[in-house]
Design a protein around this motif. Structure first.
Motif, PDB file in Angstrom:
ATOM      1  N   MET B 292      28.722 -72.843  21.665  1.00  0.00           N
ATOM      2  CA  MET B 292      28.443 -71.400  21.274  1.00  0.00           C
ATOM      3  C   MET B 292      29.306 -70.416  22.363  1.00  0.00           C
ATOM      4  O   MET B 292      28.820 -70.604  23.496  1.00  0.00           O
ATOM      5  CB  MET B 292      26.950 -71.146  21.267  1.00  0.00           C
ATOM      6  N   HIS B 293      30.497 -70.031  21.914  1.00  0.00           N
ATOM      7  CA  HIS B 293      31.238 -69.280  22.756  1.00  0.00           C
ATOM      8  C   HIS B 293      31.372 -67.851  22.327  1.00  0.00           C
ATOM      9  O   HIS B 293      32.024 -67.733  21.102  1.00  0.00           O
ATOM     10  CB  HIS B 293      32.629 -69.901  22.711  1.00  0.00           C
ATOM     11  N   ALA B 294      30.771 -67.057  22.937  1.00  0.00           N
ATOM     12  CA  ALA B 294      30.813 -65.653  22.684  1.00  0.00           C
ATOM     13  C   ALA B 294      31.873 -64.925  23.331  1.00  0.00           C
ATOM     14  O   ALA B 294      32.007 -65.019  24.578  1.00  0.00           O
ATOM     15  CB  ALA B 294      29.631 -65.130  22.829  1.00  0.00           C
ATOM     16  N   ILE B 295      32.561 -64.104  22.758  1.00  0.00           N
ATOM     17  CA  ILE B 295      33.839 -63.340  23.362  1.00  0.00           C
ATOM     18  C   ILE B 295      33.588 -61.964  22.967  1.00  0.00           C
ATOM     19  O   ILE B 295      34.299 -61.500  21.875  1.00  0.00           O
ATOM     20  CB  ILE B 295      35.103 -63.871  22.791  1.00  0.00           C
ATOM     21  N   PRO B 296      32.855 -61.148  23.474  1.00  0.00           N
ATOM     22  CA  PRO B 296      32.861 -59.688  23.153  1.00  0.00           C
ATOM     23  C   PRO B 296      33.819 -58.868  23.972  1.00  0.00           C
ATOM     24  O   PRO B 296      33.980 -59.185  25.250  1.00  0.00           O
ATOM     25  CB  PRO B 296      31.240 -59.364  23.796  1.00  0.00           C
ATOM     26  N   GLU B 297      34.588 -57.956  23.285  1.00  0.00           N
ATOM     27  CA  GLU B 297      35.310 -57.252  23.976  1.00  0.00           C
ATOM     28  C   GLU B 297      35.020 -55.644  23.978  1.00  0.00           C
ATOM     29  O   GLU B 297      35.168 -55.252  22.598  1.00  0.00           O
ATOM     30  CB  GLU B 297      37.026 -57.571  23.778  1.00  0.00           C
ATOM     31  N   ILE B 298      35.300 -54.833  24.809  1.00  0.00           N
ATOM     32  CA  ILE B 298      35.256 -53.612  24.684  1.00  0.00           C
ATOM     33  C   ILE B 298      36.382 -52.866  25.372  1.00  0.00           C
ATOM     34  O   ILE B 298      36.675 -53.279  26.594  1.00  0.00           O
ATOM     35  CB  ILE B 298      33.877 -52.944  25.044  1.00  0.00           C
ATOM     36  N   ASP B 299      37.217 -52.098  24.666  1.00  0.00           N
ATOM     37  CA  ASP B 299      38.567 -51.730  25.295  1.00  0.00           C
ATOM     38  C   ASP B 299      38.235 -50.034  24.880  1.00  0.00           C
ATOM     39  O   ASP B 299      38.695 -49.524  23.737  1.00  0.00           O
ATOM     40  CB  ASP B 299      39.511 -52.422  24.101  1.00  0.00           C
ATOM     41  N   GLY B 300      38.196 -49.471  26.001  1.00  0.00           N
ATOM     42  CA  GLY B 300      38.187 -47.925  26.178  1.00  0.00           C
ATOM     43  C   GLY B 300      39.269 -47.384  26.586  1.00  0.00           C
ATOM     44  O   GLY B 300      39.840 -47.785  27.715  1.00  0.00           O
ATOM     45  N   ARG B 301      40.079 -46.481  25.937  1.00  0.00           N
ATOM     46  CA  ARG B 301      41.446 -45.951  26.368  1.00  0.00           C
ATOM     47  C   ARG B 301      41.574 -44.360  26.649  1.00  0.00           C
ATOM     48  O   ARG B 301      42.383 -43.846  27.090  1.00  0.00           O
ATOM     49  CB  ARG B 301      42.386 -46.240  25.249  1.00  0.00           C
ATOM     50  N   VAL B 302      40.233 -43.776  26.678  1.00  0.00           N
ATOM     51  CA  VAL B 302      40.209 -42.335  26.850  1.00  0.00           C
ATOM     52  C   VAL B 302      39.016 -42.117  27.601  1.00  0.00           C
ATOM     53  O   VAL B 302      38.026 -42.979  27.658  1.00  0.00           O
ATOM     54  CB  VAL B 302      40.280 -41.384  25.627  1.00  0.00           C
ATOM     55  N   VAL B 303      38.863 -40.818  27.980  1.00  0.00           N
ATOM     56  CA  VAL B 303      37.351 -40.464  28.570  1.00  0.00           C
ATOM     57  C   VAL B 303      36.601 -40.186  27.674  1.00  0.00           C
ATOM     58  O   VAL B 303      37.037 -39.890  26.430  1.00  0.00           O
ATOM     59  CB  VAL B 303      37.555 -39.109  29.676  1.00  0.00           C
ATOM     60  N   ASP B 304      35.359 -39.996  27.842  1.00  0.00           N
ATOM     61  CA  ASP B 304      34.190 -39.463  26.836  1.00  0.00           C
ATOM     62  C   ASP B 304      33.896 -40.472  25.736  1.00  0.00           C
ATOM     63  O   ASP B 304      34.021 -40.015  24.644  1.00  0.00           O
ATOM     64  CB  ASP B 304      34.563 -38.173  26.660  1.00  0.00           C
ATOM     65  N   ILE B 305      33.751 -41.706  26.173  1.00  0.00           N
ATOM     66  CA  ILE B 305      33.457 -42.718  25.160  1.00  0.00           C
ATOM     67  C   ILE B 305      32.474 -43.537  25.619  1.00  0.00           C
ATOM     68  O   ILE B 305      31.921 -43.405  26.785  1.00  0.00           O
ATOM     69  CB  ILE B 305      34.575 -43.693  24.770  1.00  0.00           C
ATOM     70  N   GLU B 306      31.689 -44.164  24.724  1.00  0.00           N
ATOM     71  CA  GLU B 306      30.568 -45.048  25.221  1.00  0.00           C
ATOM     72  C   GLU B 306      30.654 -46.429  24.210  1.00  0.00           C
ATOM     73  O   GLU B 306      30.384 -46.277  23.141  1.00  0.00           O
ATOM     74  CB  GLU B 306      28.956 -44.331  24.789  1.00  0.00           C
ATOM     75  N   LEU B 307      30.981 -47.362  24.924  1.00  0.00           N
ATOM     76  CA  LEU B 307      31.073 -48.609  24.575  1.00  0.00           C
ATOM     77  C   LEU B 307      30.263 -49.518  25.315  1.00  0.00           C
ATOM     78  O   LEU B 307      30.290 -49.729  26.728  1.00  0.00           O
ATOM     79  CB  LEU B 307      32.726 -49.265  24.626  1.00  0.00           C
TER      80      LEU B 307
END
Lengths: 242, 369
Positions: B292-307
């Motif tokens: 079971m291989h989980a690969i979550p990615e969050i990629d924020g490129r600007v200010v004022d975001i919630e990931l």
């Protein structure tokens, strides 16, 4: 109903209970007192058969049947029931569905019991998910009431419970132990862990034990023991052992 | 109620497999429209709902000149070997057009069925125009007689302004089938896209990574996946959301259990503009040997975001099993109950009939644990 003979129990490779012997006759309720870490919860968990409590010697006889090495659900089927102090959350299992699946009483009685325990709005929620201290206890006593065990174990029913919830719980526990009928006709028995003794305001207990460091120190009138503990703590009990 | 064409040649056992994917094979009751593809033959395409068209892609492209602007646009034909293969073959598949404001009460069902050893190719396009609402059940199954084969499916989904599309895909493939869906979705202003994927039967290989582009302000996408992989199954399934407008949000939720198979659970959220939100949640259980291989990615490129993301892989907690056993359930019953609860992903905004379908799929797999 329950006979425990010279029970030695290990938890995580360390002996926690050192030769416990006690008998709870039909229709009687006994109370287990003792300082934190003395092994009270381990004793209840061992009686119920949880894997983390490993019996190294001794016996648990329940209604004449040696259950020492029987799996948990067989003990439940034979009539044992336990109220957990800190039960796990079961995600995806609705309390209402769980109650229906484990019910052993007349179905017609259930709605009234649910209402009495103020649990109606919790039936659609996952078992114990986000429940407060009092809600957990009410959920536990509700589950136990429909399971209708003949031997009832309560692990600190008062902890985390406010005055109002205490009354609900205390009365439900008394009803579970048939306290409303005459003692001679009573068949259900109980073993209750209590620190504060508040539960005794709602049901009478027949005998109390003090457990110190995994050994039963003494037994006697539960109110007298409680009074002495409230006055001077467990230091006299510890000294008494020495 | 019109009858479905094309199911007469399918054995009762295979009809049962289709039922597992949520497909009604006897009548159109409870369905707003249907599309049936068996191998490479389209046997049924039709809609019972006013304002909603279910067409074969070939005919739809003839009927609507403008449709070419929606064809191979968000899934490029040269994306990979599978898209190329589909593009190089005659186009088969459906086009669903929910015209402005049209709403289906019942789901539209589409069924991709494989008989015999073959490669099945499909190219589907879904267009929900402004304010339209469509619910799709995509049931994909292979015949018990199919020993080996592959399914390459292209899906291009367009969710217009304030429109809503829910897509529930239930896979019931065989142990020797390889499946390569290629799906992309564009969601315009105020639009909602809910995608549910259920795969609980052994499949040799599934590999997919559908992507939603949230282009319009306030667009929402939610992907929910329920995956069980037995020995011999290799499921590489993910979902991706690209937040390209303010106040867009995405949620990717996965519940995965391996019973001996391999699961690669991917998830990615890219926030390209401010005032966007995204969350990835992946929970996995390993019941016996398996990966079971989980690969979550969050990629924020600007200010004022919630990931955010959370991923957990574990086993069934002993204390939960014993808790249920203390109430009288056997160990097997307790384990099945906990697994059933683990897989129970409540999906907000999903019609009851689709939720029921997902639950049925979970229940039917219960005995396998």
């Amino acid at each position: 109903m329950l006979e425990i003979e010279n029970l030695h129990v290990e938890v995580g490779g360390r002996e926690v209970l050192h030769g416990i012997s006690l008998t709870v006759p039909d229709g009687q309720t006994h109370v287990l007192l003792g300082p934190n870490g003395s092994g009270k919860t381990t004793l209840l968990r061992t009686i119920m058969g949880f894997a983390s409590s490993k019996v190294t010697s001794g016996k648990i006889i329940f209604n004449g049947v040696d259950v020492t090495h029987k799996p948990v659900h067989e003990r439940a089927k034979l009539g044992m029931g336990i109220m957990f102090q800190r039960p796990p959350t079961i995600s995806g299992l609705k309390l209402g569905k769980f109650i229906t699946a484990t019910n052993k009483i007349d179905e017609a009685r259930i709605p009234q019991i649910i209402e009495k325990l103020h649990m109606t709005k919790f039936l659609d929620r996952d078992v114990n998910a986000g429940f407060s201290g009092g809600e957990i206890k009410r959920s536990e006593i509700l589950q136990l009431t429909v399971q209708n065990p003949s031997f009832v174990m309560l692990d600190e029913p008062e902890s985390g419970v406010d005055v109002e919830n205490m009354a609900l719980l205390g009365n439900a526990a008394a009803s579970l132990l048939e306290k409303e009928i005459h003692m001679k006709s009573r068949t259900k028995s109980g073993l209750i862990i209590t620190h504060t003794g508040y539960i005794l305001d709602y049901l009478e207990a027949d005998l109390g034990y003090v457990l110190i460091d995994g050994s039963l120190q003494c037994s006697g009138n539960p109110r007298e023991i409680l009074k002495s503990v409230k006055t001077s703590g467990y230091k006299d009990c510890i000294a008494c052992r020495k | 109620m019109p009858e479905m064409n094309g199911f007469s040649g399918i054995s009762p056992e295979d009809k049962e497999r289709l039922a597992l994917t949520g497909i009604n094979t006897d009548s159109m009751e409870g369905r707003a429209g249907s599309f049936l593809l068996v191998n490479d033959h389209i046997l049924h395409a039709g809609s019972q709902t006013e304002g909603v068209e279910v067409l074969m892609i070939e005919k739809a492209l003839e009927k609507y000149e403008w449709l070419k602007d929606y064809c191979w646009k968000i899934v490029p034909a040269d994306k990979d070997q599978y898209t190329k293969y589909v593009a190089d073959h005659p186009q088969r598949g459906y086009v669903i057009i929910a015209h402005k404001g049209a709403k289906t009460t019942f789901p539209l069902q589409s069924c991709m069925f494989m008989q015999g050893d073959t490669i099945q190719t499909v190219h589907n396009i879904v267009i929900a125009e402004e304010g339209a609402e469509v619910h799709l059940i995509a049931g994909c199954a292979s015949s018990l007689k199919t020993k080996e084969g592959a399914h390459y499916g292209i899906n291009e989904i367009y969710v217009g302004k304030n429109a809503k599309v829910t897509s529930t895909m239930i896979h019931t493939w065989g142990e020797e089938i390889e499946v390569f869906p290629r799906t992309a979705t564009v969601v315009e202003e105020g639009g909602t896209f809910l995608s549910n994927y259920v795969c609980m039967r052994p499949t040799k290989m599934v590999q997919m990574y559908p992507t939603a582009y949230l282009k319009g302000e306030g667009a929402v996408a939610r992907f929910s996946s329920v995956i069980v992989a037995g020995t011999g199954s290799h499921i590489d399934a993910g979902s991706r959301a690209i937040l390209q407008a303010p106040n867009t949000s995405a949620e990717l939720i996965t519940r995965a259990i391996t019973n001996g198979g391999t699961i690669i659970s991917r998830g990615a959220i890219v926030a390209e503009v401010p005032q966007t939100k995204g969350h990835i949640e992946c929970r996995g259980l390993i019941l016996k040997d398996g990966v079971m291989h989980a690969i979550p990615e969050i990629d924020g490129r600007v200010v004022d975001i919630e990931l955010s993301h959370e991923a957990a892989v574990g086993k069934i907690a002993r204390d939960e099993i014993e808790y249920l056993m203390a109430r009288g359930l056997s160990e097997e019953e307790a384990t099945a109950t906990i697994i059933r609860g683990f897989l129970d992903v409540r999906i907000e905004g999903l019609p009851d009939v689709l939720q029921k379908q997902i639950e049925n799929a979970i229940d039917s797999a219960d005995h396998g644990f």
